[in-house]
Design an enzyme around this catalytic site. Structure first.
Site, PDB file in Angstrom:
ATOM      1  CE  LYS A   1     -35.618  21.507  38.591  1.00  0.00           C
ATOM      2  NZ  LYS A   1     -34.893  20.075  38.254  1.00  0.00           N
TER       3      LYS A   1
ATOM      4  CG  HIS B   1     -25.360  20.236  38.958  1.00  0.00           C
ATOM      5  ND1 HIS B   1     -25.803  20.853  40.027  1.00  0.00           N
ATOM      6  CD2 HIS B   1     -26.118  19.123  38.732  1.00  0.00           C
ATOM      7  CE1 HIS B   1     -26.679  20.034  40.721  1.00  0.00           C
ATOM      8  NE2 HIS B   1     -27.043  19.027  39.875  1.00  0.00           N
TER       9      HIS B   1
HETATM   10  P1  NAD Z   1     -31.596   6.766  42.180  1.00  0.00           P
HETATM   11  O1  NAD Z   1     -32.761   6.930  41.378  1.00  0.00           O
HETATM   12  O2  NAD Z   1     -30.214   5.714  41.596  1.00  0.00           O
HETATM   13  O3  NAD Z   1     -31.731   6.440  43.529  1.00  0.00           O
HETATM   14  C1  NAD Z   1     -30.823   5.847  44.609  1.00  0.00           C
HETATM   15  C2  NAD Z   1     -31.005   4.651  45.095  1.00  0.00           C
HETATM   16  O4  NAD Z   1     -32.016   4.527  46.065  1.00  0.00           O
HETATM   17  C3  NAD Z   1     -31.257   3.492  44.091  1.00  0.00           C
HETATM   18  O5  NAD Z   1     -30.492   2.414  44.554  1.00  0.00           O
HETATM   19  C4  NAD Z   1     -32.801   3.159  44.277  1.00  0.00           C
HETATM   20  O6  NAD Z   1     -33.172   1.959  43.983  1.00  0.00           O
HETATM   21  C5  NAD Z   1     -32.877   3.397  45.826  1.00  0.00           C
HETATM   22  N1  NAD Z   1     -34.103   3.899  46.221  1.00  0.00           N
HETATM   23  C6  NAD Z   1     -35.096   5.026  45.658  1.00  0.00           C
HETATM   24  N2  NAD Z   1     -36.104   5.391  46.523  1.00  0.00           N
HETATM   25  C7  NAD Z   1     -35.714   4.320  47.577  1.00  0.00           C
HETATM   26  C8  NAD Z   1     -36.755   4.200  48.762  1.00  0.00           C
HETATM   27  N3  NAD Z   1     -37.668   4.914  48.964  1.00  0.00           N
HETATM   28  N4  NAD Z   1     -36.125   3.225  49.706  1.00  0.00           N
HETATM   29  C9  NAD Z   1     -35.215   2.513  49.342  1.00  0.00           C
HETATM   30  N5  NAD Z   1     -34.486   2.507  48.249  1.00  0.00           N
HETATM   31  C10 NAD Z   1     -34.771   3.695  47.393  1.00  0.00           C
HETATM   32  O7  NAD Z   1     -30.746   8.144  42.370  1.00  0.00           O
HETATM   33  P2  NAD Z   1     -31.328   9.681  42.664  1.00  0.00           P
HETATM   34  O8  NAD Z   1     -30.498  10.205  43.556  1.00  0.00           O
HETATM   35  O9  NAD Z   1     -32.702   9.674  42.955  1.00  0.00           O
HETATM   36  O10 NAD Z   1     -31.463  10.411  41.357  1.00  0.00           O
HETATM   37  C11 NAD Z   1     -29.953  10.530  40.544  1.00  0.00           C
HETATM   38  C12 NAD Z   1     -30.321  10.620  39.126  1.00  0.00           C
HETATM   39  O11 NAD Z   1     -31.346  11.596  38.973  1.00  0.00           O
HETATM   40  C13 NAD Z   1     -29.116  10.874  38.381  1.00  0.00           C
HETATM   41  O12 NAD Z   1     -29.329  10.004  37.083  1.00  0.00           O
HETATM   42  C14 NAD Z   1     -29.269  12.303  37.873  1.00  0.00           C
HETATM   43  O13 NAD Z   1     -28.763  12.531  36.600  1.00  0.00           O
HETATM   44  C15 NAD Z   1     -30.608  12.547  37.720  1.00  0.00           C
HETATM   45  N6  NAD Z   1     -31.191  14.112  37.994  1.00  0.00           N
HETATM   46  C16 NAD Z   1     -32.076  14.490  37.209  1.00  0.00           C
HETATM   47  C17 NAD Z   1     -32.486  15.692  37.276  1.00  0.00           C
HETATM   48  C18 NAD Z   1     -33.626  16.395  36.342  1.00  0.00           C
HETATM   49  O14 NAD Z   1     -33.800  17.418  36.343  1.00  0.00           O
HETATM   50  N7  NAD Z   1     -34.158  15.583  35.441  1.00  0.00           N
HETATM   51  C19 NAD Z   1     -32.005  16.607  38.106  1.00  0.00           C
HETATM   52  C20 NAD Z   1     -31.156  16.051  39.173  1.00  0.00           C
HETATM   53  C21 NAD Z   1     -30.607  14.730  39.221  1.00  0.00           C
HETATM   54 ZN    ZN Z   2     -28.337  17.530  40.504  1.00  0.00          ZN
END
Ligand code: NAD
Ligand code: ZN
Length: 366
Positions: free
Chosen positions: A224, A245
């Site tokens: 990345k 995506h």
């Molecule tokens: P998230 O942030 O919702 O986390 C997933 C779940 O895990 C949540 O319920 C959170 O509270 C919980 N959690 C997080 N860390 C934990 C831990 N260590 N222990 C226990 N629980 C924990 O989801 P995600 O999958 O991390 O991220 C998804 C988001 O990322 C989407 O909104 C997506 O659009 C975005 N995204 C952004 C980019 C970017 O380049 N900015 C790339 C890919 C995805």
């Molecule tokens: Zn993604």
């Protein structure tokens, strides 16, 4: 290191990094204040350790705890977060610390990019998905009625600290969702990574084997970082990272955010669809598409769209969602397709009826 001139930054990967994160964050801070943004799942596990470490490094710390889940990426929550930051008189030199998954990273990064016209921020990603993907590259944003991630900024962090130990509290389903993005890097241009994942690496990651995790996160972040350094604002090759995506976002939109599919799960289904479309267009050998489907299913990821309220998803509506994706330009959707595993390409000449056929086939195989 992500090489972006005077905005370059390091990604540090290791087990147990949180306990010493204060010094590392202090070293890239311009002032002595930090504002931690986290969510109500992460806070009980990790807020204290991060706060204490920052305080021991001599920083004054404030924090905000957002509701967990995709719904946190909204105008309302952005407003509340900015209010909370201003209520404690945050300054231009305040360092925002995004402690959580991709949701918190996107929301806190966006807030940091507009607070007082921009304050620094660091990413402390706590999900596998955020460690391998969203914490690197500087895309921030929120979801709006019209779609996901449609409002946001490009705003790079000063540092990314990926502590693999925190993955032990992450639900298995979330680990697998993050795994979809690891597999994505293999499918884009790293057949060697894919072979390793297929031949046991994937299973090792799923059981949180420390060495396998570090190898996967390093490979993912390296890939990345290279793409981001050469095309920060996605005018070209960065679009390859959207493999799965365009389909995936349509599935998420159709299911409703926070619906039946996690982001990474939608990407898994979307990658299978992208390979199916590649086969249908005569670009890719069917055997490669079959390997993609088989491996993702074997680790426990969905490979077909789920039903919503007992009904298969509607293929026409999925197609309509794709046409409103923000990657559309001059009315055309840019698809990431593949000549095979590790050989992804960008393609703007895709026939909508052919896409519809792939969607129709997928929604009926539930
Ligand atoms: P998230 O942030 O919702 O986390 C997933 C779940 O895990 C949540 O319920 C959170 O509270 C919980 N959690 C997080 N860390 C934990 C831990 N260590 N222990 C226990 N629980 C924990 O989801 P995600 O999958 O991390 O991220 C998804 C988001 O990322 C989407 O909104 C997506 O659009 C975005 N995204 C952004 C980019 C970017 O380049 N900015 C790339 C890919 C995805
Ligand atoms: Zn993604």
């Amino acid at each position: 290191r992500v090489d972006l001139g005077d905005r370059s930054y390091d990604i540090v990967i290791g087990s147990g990094l949180l306990a010493g994160c204060g010094e590392a964050i202090r070293a890239v801070s311009r002032g002595k204040r930090a504002f931690i943004v986290t969510d109500d799942n992460v806070a009980p596990h990790y807020l204290d350790i991060v706060r204490t470490s920052l305080e021991q490094a001599g920083m004054r710390v404030d924090h905000a705890i957002m509701p967990a889940g995709e719904q946190a990426k909204s105008w309302d929550n952005l407003g509340r977060l900015l209010d909370a930051m201003l209520a404690v008189r945050s300054e231009r030199k305040t360092m925002v610390v995004a402690l959580g998954g991709g949701v918190i990273g996107d929301l806190a990064g966006f807030a940091a990019s507009i607070l007082l016209r921009g304050v620094d921020f660091v990413q402390v990603p706590t999900t596998l998905l955020s460690q391998v993907d969203s914490s690197v590259g500087g895309k921030t944003g929120i979801n709006v009625t019209q779609g996901k991630n449609l409002v946001g900024t490009f705003y790079q962090p000063r540092l990314v600290l990926a502590d693999t130990a925190v993955l032990r509290t992450l639900p298995v389903r979330e680990v697998l969702a993050g795994y979809a993005e690891v597999a994505k890097y293999g499918l884009i241009d790293d057949p060697h990574l894919w072979d390793w994942l297929e031949s046991g690496g994937g299973a090792a990651i799923a059981r949180l084997d420390e060495q396998a995790l570090q190898r996967a996160i390093l490979a993912s972040c390296t890939a990345k970082a290279r793409v981001v350094a050469s095309d920060e604002r996605e005018s070209g090759v960065r679009a390859l990272l959207n493999l799965g995506h365009t389909f995936g976002h349509a599935l998420e939109a159709e299911g409703g955010y926070g619906g039946p599919l996690l982001h990474g799960e939608a990407v898994a289904v979307g990658m299978v669809m992208a390979f199916d479309l590649s086969v249908a267009m005569g670009l890719c050998p069917p055997a490669d598409a079959a390997r993609v489907r088989a491996h993702l299913a074997a680790v426990g990821l969905p490979v077909v769209p789920p039903q919503v309220n007992g009904q298969p998803m509607n293929a026409e509506r999925l197609l309509a969602h794709m046409a409103s994706d923000k990657k559309v330009s001059d009315g055309k959707v840019t698809f990431v397709l593949a000549h095979g595993i590790g050989q992804s390409i960008l393609c703007r000449d895709v026939d909508p009826p052919q896409v519809l056929q792939v969607l129709q086939q997928a929604v009926t195989v539930t």
